[in-house]
Design an enzyme around this catalytic site. Structure first.
Site, PDB file in Angstrom:
ATOM      1  N   HIS A 172       0.838  -1.197   0.000  1.00  0.00           N
ATOM      2  CA  HIS A 172       0.000   0.000   0.000  1.00  0.00           C
ATOM      3  C   HIS A 172       0.875   1.250   0.000  1.00  0.00           C
ATOM      4  CE1 HIS A 172      -3.207  -2.627   2.075  1.00  0.00           C
ATOM      5  NE2 HIS A 172      -3.758  -2.226   0.958  1.00  0.00           N
ATOM      6  N   CYS A 259      -2.531   0.440   9.698  1.00  0.00           N
ATOM      7  CA  CYS A 259      -3.611  -0.474   9.257  1.00  0.00           C
ATOM      8  C   CYS A 259      -4.524  -0.909  10.378  1.00  0.00           C
ATOM      9  CB  CYS A 259      -3.049  -1.767   8.686  1.00  0.00           C
ATOM     10  SG  CYS A 259      -1.493  -1.628   7.912  1.00  0.00           S
TER      11      CYS A 259
END
Ligand code: CIR
Length: 264
Positions: A172, A259
């Site tokens: 990501h 996250c």
């Protein structure tokens, strides 16, 4: 810049949402070759993570484990929470798509304006980095161009601007960059050379500590993963107070500090 000025300039967060990892965590998606996470240790680390969020002044909503979804403790990916709206994403990873269902009613308690990303657009919010009113959206294996354009359109409606960044090396966008505030951007690997980031004060994270590029600024603190002394030193030298949290078991699943929570 003194601490007071820093505090004033950065968006103040008051809330966070986390989800307890389920036992199925051990079956989560991963590209790391660090072995299976130790579930008991992961639960313990998760508790400490919640404590750190509280120490930063956040009221934390703790969701129950959802065994159906091994990666569901990585709540950041299923929603983007801005100061004006929330966007429920459509994760690019097939095994994660259903995670959005249970987060939607939770976010309805906090947001009046809720937007949705739908097939064939895919977005995981780990690919979205907020820099005040500007959002960087990464195109990755999980977030496709259609998804990025849709998010940018939604954000535009609320008066935000967006910039699209293609990434090649990491999962990501926020695996490799973190905005600390005050124009300071932690970056490593492919992100050090990107034109879109050239006006930031880049703080280069050494390759051997690249995992620590995923830090989060939460009010007066920067939360960083424990065990990365060079990164810790660099962030302190930039004038920030840090809180170290051990997230070694989540690292085994490519998960970083950011996250594990939604912050708003
Ligand atoms: C996944 O591959 O989807 C999870 N194992 C890790 C997600 C990490 N999320 C993030 O970087 N925002």
């Amino acid at each position: 810049m003194d601490e007071f000025t820093k505090e004033m300039k950065h968006r103040k967060f008051t809330k966070a949402i986390v989800r307890i990892p389920g036992m199925s965590l051990v079956n989560g998606l991963t590209t790391a070759s660090l072995g299976e996470p130790d579930y008991t240790k992961a639960l313990f680390q998760h508790e400490k993570y919640i404590k750190a969020l509280r120490d930063c002044g956040l009221e934390v909503t703790i969701l129950e484990a959802d065994e159906k979804y091994p990666d569901s403790c990585f709540v950041e990916d299923v929603a983007l929470c801005t100061s004006k709206c929330t966007v429920i994403t459509n994760p690019g990873a097939g095994s994660r798509k259903g995670e959005t269902e249970s987060i939607t009613p939770v976010l309805r308690q906090f947001f009046t304006d809720i937007e949705f990303i739908r097939e064939p657009a895919t977005v995981e919010a780990g690919d979205i980095m907020m820099v005040d009113d500007l959002f960087f959206i990464g195109i990755s294996e999980r977030t496709n161009m259609k998804g990025a354009i849709e998010v940018a359109g939604i954000l535009g409606k609320y008066g935000f601007t967006s910039s699209i960044v293609e990434l090649k090396e990491v999962l990501h966008l926020k695996t490799g960059v973190a905005y600390l505030g005050e124009n300071n951007l932690l970056a490593c690997g492919e992100f050090l050379q990107k034109d879109v980031f050239k006006n930031f004060n880049l703080i280069e994270i050494p390759e051997e500590e690249s995992y620590a590029a995923n830090c989060i600024r939460v009010n007066d603190f920067v939360m960083i993963p424990a065990g990365y002394p060079k990164t810790s030193k660099l962030i302190r030298a930039a004038g920030y107070k840090i809180l170290e949290v051990d997230v070694s078991e989540f690292r085994k699943l490519d998960g970083g500090l950011s996250c594990l929570s939604l912050r708003f």
